[in-house]
Structures are given as C-alpha cells and as structure tokens.
Write an enzyme that holds these catalytic residues in place. Structure first.
Site, PDB file in Angstrom:
ATOM      1  N   ASP A   1       0.819  -1.218   0.000  1.00 29.18           N
ATOM      2  CA  ASP A   1       0.000   0.000   0.000  1.00 29.18           C
ATOM      3  C   ASP A   1       0.852   1.267   0.000  1.00 29.18           C
ATOM      4  O   ASP A   1       0.316   2.379  -0.090  1.00 29.18           O
ATOM      5  CB  ASP A   1      -0.943   0.013   1.211  1.00 29.18           C
ATOM      6  CG  ASP A   1      -0.191   0.028   2.527  1.00 29.18           C
ATOM      7  OD1 ASP A   1       0.732  -0.807   2.684  1.00 29.18           O
ATOM      8  OD2 ASP A   1      -0.523   0.845   3.400  1.00 29.18           O
TER       9      ASP A   1
ATOM     10  N   ASP B   1       3.049  -7.680   0.720  1.00 26.41           N
ATOM     11  CA  ASP B   1       3.275  -7.031   2.013  1.00 26.41           C
ATOM     12  C   ASP B   1       2.203  -7.489   2.996  1.00 26.41           C
ATOM     13  O   ASP B   1       1.027  -7.617   2.640  1.00 26.41           O
ATOM     14  CB  ASP B   1       3.224  -5.511   1.845  1.00 26.41           C
ATOM     15  CG  ASP B   1       3.600  -4.782   3.120  1.00 26.41           C
ATOM     16  OD1 ASP B   1       4.597  -5.185   3.745  1.00 26.41           O
ATOM     17  OD2 ASP B   1       2.903  -3.821   3.484  1.00 26.41           O
TER      18      ASP B   1
ATOM     19  N   MET C   1       1.430  -5.970   6.154  1.00 28.96           N
ATOM     20  CA  MET C   1       0.719  -4.893   6.841  1.00 28.96           C
ATOM     21  C   MET C   1       0.069  -3.952   5.835  1.00 28.96           C
ATOM     22  O   MET C   1       0.697  -3.022   5.333  1.00 28.96           O
ATOM     23  CB  MET C   1       1.679  -4.127   7.745  1.00 28.96           C
ATOM     24  CG  MET C   1       2.411  -5.007   8.749  1.00 28.96           C
ATOM     25  SD  MET C   1       1.277  -5.899   9.845  1.00 28.96           S
ATOM     26  CE  MET C   1       0.633  -4.542  10.811  1.00 28.96           C
TER      27      MET C   1
ATOM     28  N   ASP D   1      13.671 -37.289 -37.655  1.00 28.94           N
ATOM     29  CA  ASP D   1      13.318 -38.425 -38.498  1.00 28.94           C
ATOM     30  C   ASP D   1      14.514 -39.380 -38.556  1.00 28.94           C
ATOM     31  O   ASP D   1      15.663 -38.944 -38.745  1.00 28.94           O
ATOM     32  CB  ASP D   1      12.956 -37.941 -39.907  1.00 28.94           C
ATOM     33  CG  ASP D   1      12.400 -39.051 -40.782  1.00 28.94           C
ATOM     34  OD1 ASP D   1      11.183 -39.264 -40.737  1.00 28.94           O
ATOM     35  OD2 ASP D   1      13.204 -39.695 -41.491  1.00 28.94           O
ATOM     36  N   ILE D   2      14.273 -40.688 -38.379  1.00 28.57           N
ATOM     37  CA  ILE D   2      15.353 -41.673 -38.436  1.00 28.57           C
ATOM     38  C   ILE D   2      15.808 -41.824 -39.888  1.00 28.57           C
ATOM     39  O   ILE D   2      14.994 -42.075 -40.779  1.00 28.57           O
ATOM     40  CB  ILE D   2      14.891 -43.029 -37.880  1.00 28.57           C
ATOM     41  CG1 ILE D   2      14.434 -42.878 -36.423  1.00 28.57           C
ATOM     42  CG2 ILE D   2      16.015 -44.062 -37.978  1.00 28.57           C
ATOM     43  CD1 ILE D   2      13.853 -44.140 -35.826  1.00 28.57           C
TER      44      ILE D   2
ATOM     45  N   ASN E   1      13.873 -51.763 -41.915  1.00 30.68           N
ATOM     46  CA  ASN E   1      12.695 -52.622 -42.017  1.00 30.68           C
ATOM     47  C   ASN E   1      12.848 -53.664 -43.119  1.00 30.68           C
ATOM     48  O   ASN E   1      12.524 -54.850 -42.941  1.00 30.68           O
ATOM     49  CB  ASN E   1      11.443 -51.777 -42.281  1.00 30.68           C
ATOM     50  CG  ASN E   1      10.814 -51.257 -41.006  1.00 30.68           C
ATOM     51  OD1 ASN E   1      11.020 -51.804 -39.925  1.00 30.68           O
ATOM     52  ND2 ASN E   1      10.052 -50.181 -41.122  1.00 30.68           N
TER      53      ASN E   1
ATOM     54  N   ASP F   1      10.838 -52.041 -35.152  1.00 31.93           N
ATOM     55  CA  ASP F   1      10.103 -51.597 -33.966  1.00 31.93           C
ATOM     56  C   ASP F   1      11.041 -51.431 -32.774  1.00 31.93           C
ATOM     57  O   ASP F   1      10.892 -50.500 -31.965  1.00 31.93           O
ATOM     58  CB  ASP F   1       9.003 -52.600 -33.620  1.00 31.93           C
ATOM     59  CG  ASP F   1       7.833 -52.549 -34.587  1.00 31.93           C
ATOM     60  OD1 ASP F   1       7.791 -51.621 -35.423  1.00 31.93           O
ATOM     61  OD2 ASP F   1       6.971 -53.449 -34.528  1.00 31.93           O
TER      62      ASP F   1
ATOM     63  N   GLU G   1       8.621 -43.201 -38.584  1.00 30.41           N
ATOM     64  CA  GLU G   1       9.878 -42.987 -37.879  1.00 30.41           C
ATOM     65  C   GLU G   1      10.082 -41.523 -37.507  1.00 30.41           C
ATOM     66  O   GLU G   1      11.198 -41.067 -37.326  1.00 30.41           O
ATOM     67  CB  GLU G   1      11.049 -43.461 -38.751  1.00 30.41           C
ATOM     68  CG  GLU G   1      11.245 -42.696 -40.048  1.00 30.41           C
ATOM     69  CD  GLU G   1      10.434 -43.252 -41.226  1.00 30.41           C
ATOM     70  OE1 GLU G   1      10.852 -43.047 -42.370  1.00 30.41           O
ATOM     71  OE2 GLU G   1       9.383 -43.891 -40.979  1.00 30.41           O
TER      72      GLU G   1
END
Length: 454
Positions: free
Chosen positions: A10, A53, A55, A330-331, A338, A347, A373
């Site tokens: 205040d 504060d 008070m 991305d792989i 695969n 996987d 992937e």
C-alpha cells in the site's frame, strides 16, 4: 529465467523500489496497492509469483494469501510474504495461510532473488503438468483436470544429518505429524530406491561427513527422485550463500536454526501437500493419457495429443510472453532397416530412439511420435539457442551409440529440424517451418540439425 512478478504494497515508495530491483534482474513487474486489486489481477492475468506485504489496510497479507490459495484459479501461484515484523508467530501465521516463504524487511538481494528463481522454476514445471492434464481431459472428455491437494500430514520424511542427536531432535518434532526415517553420516550408500518412497527429504546444510549440496544435485538429476521436495536446514547468516546455492540446485525450501517446532511442521506440511498434489496430477496423467494419447509402441505421446498440446502451449507462451520451440526428428534410412532385418527389428529401433529421446530432454519438454519414424518435441521456454542445444544433444545421443540389429551393432542416425515461435505463428506455420528444416537437413546429407527461422 524470466518471470512475471506481482508486487503488492500500500506504500507507493515501496512499490517503486521493489519494481526497480526486479527490473534490474529482467523480471516483468505488475504493481498492486491493495489485497483486492492483487486478487483480481491474479484471476485475470498470468502471474508467476506474488510478493505480498503483510501490513496493509482493509485486507492484510495473510487474508490475501488465504483467498488466493482457496481460489482454484490462483492457488498454484507462489506467494512470498514480506513484513517488518521478525516474529516467529507472524512467520507461522503466514506459512499456515499458505505462503511459500516469509521474508523480513529490509529484504536482501540474495534471499530475495534465490527464492524468486527457485519458486518460479518449480511453478513452470507444475504449470506444464497442469497444461498436459487439461489437454488430456479435453481430448478424452472435454473436462478440466484439477487434482485436489491433501492436508500435508501423515507423510513419509527422510532426514539426512551429520549426528544422531540432531536426527533425534528433528525426528521428535516431525513424528507428531509424519512417519520419519533418519540417515546419519555419509550418503554413498543412500540409493535412489531408499529415497524415492519419501514425501519429503530434509538435509542438514552444515553436514561435514557428506556434501549436502552434492546430495541436492544427485536427487534432482535422478529421474526416480527428481520430483521429491527438499527442505534444507541452515544456520542464520553464515549459510546464506549456501542456501542460495541449494535453492539453485533444486531445493524447495529452507529453515534456519534454532529450529522452531511449529515452523518446521508448517514448512513440512506445505512441501508434503505439494508433493501429493503433483503426484495426483502424475497419476491422473498416466491413467488417462494411456487410454487414448500414448503411442503404444514407444510409450511417447501420439499425434492426437501433440496437436492438442501444441495449441495450448502456443497460447500459454503468448500469454506469458515466453519462448517456444518445436523440433521434428526423423530416423535416417529407416526403410532399409525394415526391409533388411524385418519390422520387429525396426520396432525395436523405434523404441530405443524414443527412450534415448526421452532421457535427453528437459523435464518440461514433451516428446511425441507422430507417425512412422518421425518424432516431435515441444520445448516451452526455449529460444533458438536453447532449442539448438537440445536438438544437437538428441542427435548425438542417437548417433554416438550403435544399435543392436540382427546380431550386429549398427550405427543409426537422425536428421533434425526445428523452429521457434514468432509473432504471427499458428500451429500449422510453426510445424511447417520445422518440417521444412527437417527436409533441409535430409538434403544436406542427414545426421544433422537445421533451424528454419521465419
């Protein structure tokens, strides 16, 4: 780390002085001259911490704190009470009202900024968990998730000290509300498995038979113990620098000797309550996300969750005026894996890449598999420099360790593109730039990181 701080007092001169100190440390500052105005601001705007504060006329700081902590929209905002009254009864009244700490005027810079940085860091992680919980509930049922905090008593407390006598003194106090275990002396044999079932870890910051700061660091760096609240016990004045270092390393709170019984119990209740709230969020997330938003193969979030979460993350970044970056990885040559070794092996590679991705990110980052992937990572509060460092770390963690494929150890690499949020970005444009950066990384020879700016 920046944050938005609400200062409530205040007295205009006090407001201006505190505003200048905070702005010198690059915090964004909002000012309020009454408790009612402070509550309205917290309901209307995103606030990271309140310096309040005690008070004040009409409504004192204790009552303001009680009302904020009772309001579901505001209860997660850390509150630090500031007063000229250095009296233990006033301190305990503030803690029981829900305050996260209590600073005495004149407030020195070291304790002030240590507490601000510590509490705002914890709030960022908590906000991220709540955002994910709310995202999940919207995806599944359109409802908001709001875990209910518990009382903060009946917890499990582990006290790590230098002497049996100190351990017994602290245990005698804490046993009135909690189950207490005491570990005395060196901590080399204190394994994560022994710490993890605990609700609160209390560490003697003056210990000489072990390094208490190293213990704080080890607890925070271990995934199993990372969420555990840490309360450090320190001596007044002499340990101020070590207290600041402990908070920087991840301690949640501290208490000064001589330890007051009621203050210790109040601080312990606050930390146990926070621990239980966070755990309830984690359980809710785990149960609901697994139903519809987790990729079954890798355990990462899936495209459905990513798309909803990205929207919420962008909105929050704009509201908080903070950075946000998006990474797509991305792989490289995954089809050859695969075709050459079969889909079961492919996987296995996907699962391993996902695990390495998860382990190399910050606690607030979100990793998702969005198909085939391809993986994405949402990185809140990360500018281009921080995002580049995360992306490079992810690239290295995949490339540097060969994968077991078909009885051989085969090198696998990823290409990474990332983008950082700009003023007119949408979900689509942010994602498109990261995707374009990924294709650029592929074109340049793969196994590299590329940023796509505007």
């Amino acid at each position: 780390m920046t944050a938005k701080i609400l200062v409530v007092d205040d007295q205009p001169i006090n407001l201006r002085l505190m505003q200048a100190r905070l702005r010198d440390e690059y915090f964004e500052v909002i000012l309020a001259t009454s408790g009612a105005e402070a509550i309205e601001i917290c309901r209307r705007e995103t606030v990271d911490l309140v310096l309040l504060d005690v008070m004040m006329p009409e409504m004192d700081g204790y009552e303001v704190c009680r009302r904020l902590k009772a309001d579901p929209a505001c209860r997660h905002i850390p509150v630090v009470l500031i007063t000229a009254l250095d009296d233990m009864r006033n301190r305990i009244t503030g803690l029981e009202a829900g305050a996260d700490d209590f600073l005495t005027k004149p407030v020195r810079d070291l304790p002030l900024f240590s507490r601000i940085r510590s509490l705002t860091r914890l709030k960022i992680l908590s906000d991220e968990m709540r955002t994910r919980a709310e995202t999940t509930m919207r995806v599944l049922a359109g409802n908001e998730a709001d875990a209910v905090a518990e009382s903060g008593t009946g917890g499990s407390v582990l006290v790590v000290v230098d002497s049996p006598a100190e351990g017994e003194r602290l245990s005698r106090i804490l046993r009135s509300e909690h189950t207490v275990r005491v570990h005395v002396g060196p901590v080399a044999d204190l394994e994560a498995a022994a710490i993890e079932p605990t609700d609160l870890l209390a560490i003697d910051l003056q210990a000489e038979s072990f390094d208490p700061l190293r213990l704080c660091s080890l607890v925070r760096s271990n995934e199993a113990t990372r969420p555990l609240p840490i309360l450090v016990l320190a001596s007044d004045g002499r340990d101020e620098t070590r207290i600041a270092k402990a908070l920087e390393l991840g301690a949640n709170d501290y208490i000064l000797r001589p330890v007051d019984r009621n203050e210790l119990l109040a601080r312990a209740r606050t930390q146990v309550k926070r621990r239980r709230y966070d755990e309830s969020l984690r359980r809710s997330l785990q149960q609901t996300i697994e139903l519809a938003t987790v990729d079954a193969l890798t355990g990462l979030s899936n495209r459905r969750f990513f798309e909803s979460h990205l929207t919420a993350s962008i909105a929050r970044a704009r509201t908080d005026a903070k950075d946000l970056s998006l990474l797509i990885a991305d792989i490289d040559h995954f089809k050859q894996i695969n075709d050459g070794w079969g889909h079961a092996v492919g996987d296995g590679v996907l699962r391993d890449v996902a695990a390495r991705t998860r382990d190399s990110l910050r606690a607030c980052d979100l990793a998702c598999r969005i198909g085939g992937e391809e993986f994405v990572v949402v990185m809140p509060d990360a500018d281009s420099e921080a995002a580049a460092a995360i992306a490079e770390r992810l690239r290295r963690v995949v490339a540097d360790q060969p994968f077991p494929i078909g009885g051989e150890m085969i090198s696998v690499t990823i290409s990474v593109g990332f983008s950082t949020l700009i003023a007119d970005d949408t979900d689509a444009t942010l994602t498109k730039r990261a995707d374009q950066a990924l294709y650029e990384a592929k074109r340049l020879g793969r196994n590299r990181v590329v940023l796509r700016a505007a």
